[in-house]
Design an enzyme around this catalytic site. Sequence first.
Site, PDB file in Angstrom:
ATOM      1  N   GLU A  97       0.858  -1.201   0.000  1.00  0.00           N
ATOM      2  CA  GLU A  97       0.000   0.000   0.000  1.00  0.00           C
ATOM      3  C   GLU A  97       0.885   1.238   0.000  1.00  0.00           C
ATOM      4  OE1 GLU A  97      -2.387   2.889  -0.112  1.00  0.00           O
ATOM      5  OE2 GLU A  97      -3.326   0.902  -0.162  1.00  0.00           O
ATOM      6  N   ASP A 129       5.294   1.962  -3.361  1.00  0.00           N
ATOM      7  CA  ASP A 129       4.642   2.013  -4.660  1.00  0.00           C
ATOM      8  C   ASP A 129       4.700   0.616  -5.266  1.00  0.00           C
ATOM      9  OD1 ASP A 129       3.958   3.979  -7.173  1.00  0.00           O
ATOM     10  OD2 ASP A 129       5.131   2.249  -7.785  1.00  0.00           O
ATOM     11  N   ASP A 147      -5.886  -3.993  -6.578  1.00  0.00           N
ATOM     12  CA  ASP A 147      -6.936  -2.972  -6.522  1.00  0.00           C
ATOM     13  C   ASP A 147      -6.261  -1.653  -6.162  1.00  0.00           C
ATOM     14  OD1 ASP A 147      -9.190  -1.468  -6.321  1.00  0.00           O
ATOM     15  OD2 ASP A 147     -10.034  -2.496  -4.585  1.00  0.00           O
TER      16      ASP A 147
END
Length: 225
Positions: A97, A129, A147
């Site tokens: 994340e 990242d 996602d």
Amino acid sequence: MDLSREMADREAPVVLDRVAGRHGELVLRGDGADYEVISNGVFLMDTRDGRSERLLVAAVLGGLRAGARLLIGGLGVGYSLAEALRSDAVGHVTVVEIEPAVIAWNRGPLASVSGCALADPRVAVVGADLVDWLARTHGQFDAICLDVDNGPAWTVSESNGALYTDQGLELLRGRLAPGGALTIWSASRVETFEASLRRAFARVETLTVEVPRGEPDVVYAAWRD
């Protein structure tokens, strides 16, 4: 005070936190029993449904063997991670994340949404990242569930666009163990991306989840070998 105005004020979402994120301003709002995340003034996600976020992981759980290693790109409000941890076959989950605030919110006000999933000993959280992390990581996973954008046609950052190119899909395929599965969340179907996915993977499925307004959410599922 006008009663209707007072009621409107009471029903308005309440800002719980506002931070400068990696890609701009992030705001966490409370709206009754639900939470919303706003990015640069644009609605990003909330806790009202979660069906498609759960499907992102559920689509591949049935084919996993005991001790399976999962990579989840994008923590969100924790629905996908919670779904992964429901399976006894899952031995370890790496969550990548980019936004520190999202990680902190999942350990704080959003913890109840996922059943405190980040506290599960099978979980490792990486603040990075995803594109950069994949480039320097050589491990393999039994499933990769992404996602991190609103889909291949609507990325949060320009650099994320690399994930959905032929080269990006080849990189993701290389991070899958033989027989492993890749799933990607999208706010709509993207036919050009579907074609790229079918060139890179042996088997591809397009799963949809109806939503109250607009096009159905889409989960692309692809299996290696």
